[in-house]
Design a protein around this motif. Structure first.
Motif: not given
Length: 527
Positions: A338, A113, A5, A109-111, A329, A104, A333, A327, A335-336
């Motif tokens: 968050g 998303h 991660n 959440k991930a960017r 923080t 975020q 962009y 995963l 991360a899959d």
């Protein structure tokens, strides 16, 4: 990298870099409140901002300001109101990095998303900016006596719309839902979730920059049990997105005042992988459907039904993809997935998984929290062997947890998918589009996607989106998404002769005349 991660690199931007005292002061300028409430970032649990907390009297004052502004706003030609939305569309896309940061740090959440929210808001702004004049245009109808009776249907704004929006999609479910209400000539009072209020406040600021008069959109902050009922008590129409339990309370409050409401509530959404599905594409789609925004999406997938002939191949690919998810923080962009948004969500996810395992379910992937990444992180989790006594089988988890079930034929799959009081979203995967659409029509869900998890239906803004059963009332998007914020008004003008005995007719002669006329209208196939 740590444990597969990504960890934010040294020197990366943090929540403190995004949410500065100057930003908070600017966004909250003009907000009234008798107290103060604090918001936090899920990434670390640390304080984000002190925000003014509204009480019932502050809500009443906000409705007073909105009501005072509503008549003048409704008098603005609809094309000018729509032009505000089109300018807002351009501003959102030009300044998306600002709101992506806010989404975020407020939701975790991930960017990528978070960018789904930018896309959804831009689509809604463009759609209603272009289509609102047509949706709201006066419409002529055939009168009771053609040519003698001229009938026009008008669409009048309801007045002040009260909106209660949730924390999981703070940009899309605040301004995205407010746009059709505003362009229809209403003013709006929004109560966003306190933990994600800065995103809604940023949206309001940008909409004002696009030309919206400031009093037309009011925002109030505070605890849901205090501020929510006050919003319902003053609104001419209520728009609510949240839990089914709270939605029932909102509906009761609106009904007591004889005002309308629309409710998008919970879901236990199913994805069906048929025997002829492309299992590689289906596995990739399931990852998007189950783990976007860490599963904290009303239309995300929590139940996977896979035909027994492809189940092993699908599960192998899906589990491998879930285990490989990164995963993170970082405010960038990459991360899959968050974080969960709150300790309450983490507790629910943990309880559902641990109870299922204790009662015999098998963890195929994930199944544990990741405090090494952040206090509210939980791994993407795939369960098998889930049965009815387990809470995760029927209750909405609202987290990165999905259960896999196998089926023999499509009738069984449809019955299993429909065996829930919810009916929000569903997904069907097959190489045969005709079969997929036919099976979709048998599913009891407000939206069904074929060879996609949720984005195809939700992103098609000309089409209605909403739930059946315990998943809610009413629809957003399309004509229903704007007309619900209006009252239909029929104006009928009678010409030449009244609908009553005239020109010396007796009552009997008038009755005979109307009888002949009604038969003639039917023979002419007039509606």
């Amino acid at each position: 990298m740590e444990g597969g991660n990504p960890v934010a690199p040294p020197g990366a931007r943090t929540a403190a870099d995004v949410v500065t005292p100057e930003l908070v002061a600017r966004l909250t300028r003009g907000l009234t409140g008798s107290g103060t409430t604090v918001s936090h970032t899920p990434f670390t649990g640390r304080k984000l901002a002190d925000l003014p907390e509204s009480g019932p009297e502050d809500v009443a004052a906000a409705f007073g300001r909105a009501r005072e502004a509503q008549r003048a706003w409704a008098a603005v030609p609809v094309r000018e109101r729509a032009a505000v939305l089109l300018r807002f569309h351009d501003l959102v896309l030009a300044r998306q990095s600002e709101v992506l940061d806010l989404i975020q740090v407020e939701t975790g959440k991930a960017r990528l998303h978070a960018h789904e929210e930018v896309q959804a808001v831009a689509v809604a702004a463009r759609h209603y900016g272009r289509k609102a004049p047509a949706y709201l245009r006066p419409k002529g109808h055939t009168g009771v006596v053609p040519t003698l009776t001229k009938v026009t249907e008008l669409r009048q704004p309801r007045g002040v719309v009260g909106q209660i929006s949730p924390w999981n999609y703070p940009f899309e479910l605040s301004v995205g839902d407010a746009l059709p209400a505003l362009v229809a000539g209403n003013t709006v009072v929004t109560k966003p979730d306190t933990e994600t209020a800065l995103t809604a406040l940023w949206a309001r600021e940008l909409l004002i920059e696009a030309g919206l008069p400031a009093p037309v959109w009011q925002i109030v902050l505070g605890e849901g049990p205090v501020v929510g009922p006050a919003v319902v008590a003053h609104a001419d129409y209520v728009s609510f997105t949240g839990s089914t339990r709270t939605g029932r309370e909102v509906a009761e409050g609106a009904a007591a005042r004889l005002v309308g409401c629309s409710l998008e509530l919970g879901g236990k959404n199913a994805m069906l992988v048929l025997h002829d599905a492309d299992v590689e594409k289906a596995a990739a789609g399931a990852v998007r459907g189950c783990f976007s925004s860490a599963g904290q999406l009303c239309i995300s997938i929590e139940r996977l039904y896979v035909h027994e002939s492809v189940a092993d191949a699908f599960v192998e690919r899906f589990v491998a993809r879930a285990r490989a998810m990164r995963l993170g923080t970082g405010l960038a962009y990459g991360a899959d997935m968050g974080s969960l948004v709150s300790g309450r969500q983490l507790e629910t996810v943990t309880r559902h998984v641990e109870e299922a395992v204790a009662k015999g379910a098998t963890v195929l992937a994930g199944g544990r929290p990741r405090p090494d990444i952040g206090p509210l992180f939980y791994e993407p989790t795939v369960l098998e062997g889930v049965e009815a006594p387990m809470a995760v089988c029927a209750e909405e988890t609202f987290g990165p947890v999905v259960s896999v079930y196998r089926f023999r034929d499509e009738d069984e799959a449809v019955a299993l998918a429909n065996a829930t009081p919810y009916g929000l979203n569903a997904s069907v995967w097959t190489r045969d589009g005709r079969r997929g659409r036919a099976l979709a029509a048998r599913l009891r869900a407000g939206t069904v996607n074929v060879n996609e998890a949720y984005a195809a239906a939700y992103g098609s803004a000309q089409s209605p989106m909403g739930g059946m059963g315990d998943s809610g009332l009413g629809r957003r998007h399309g004509s229903e998404g704007i007309l619900k914020y209006t009252e239909s008004q029929t104006v009928a003008q009678q010409r030449i002769m009244p609908l009553a005995p005239s020109f010396g007719m007796t009552d009997e002669k008038y009755a005979e005349f109307m009888t002949r006329s009604l038969r003639a209208l039917k023979a002419l196939r007039l509606r």
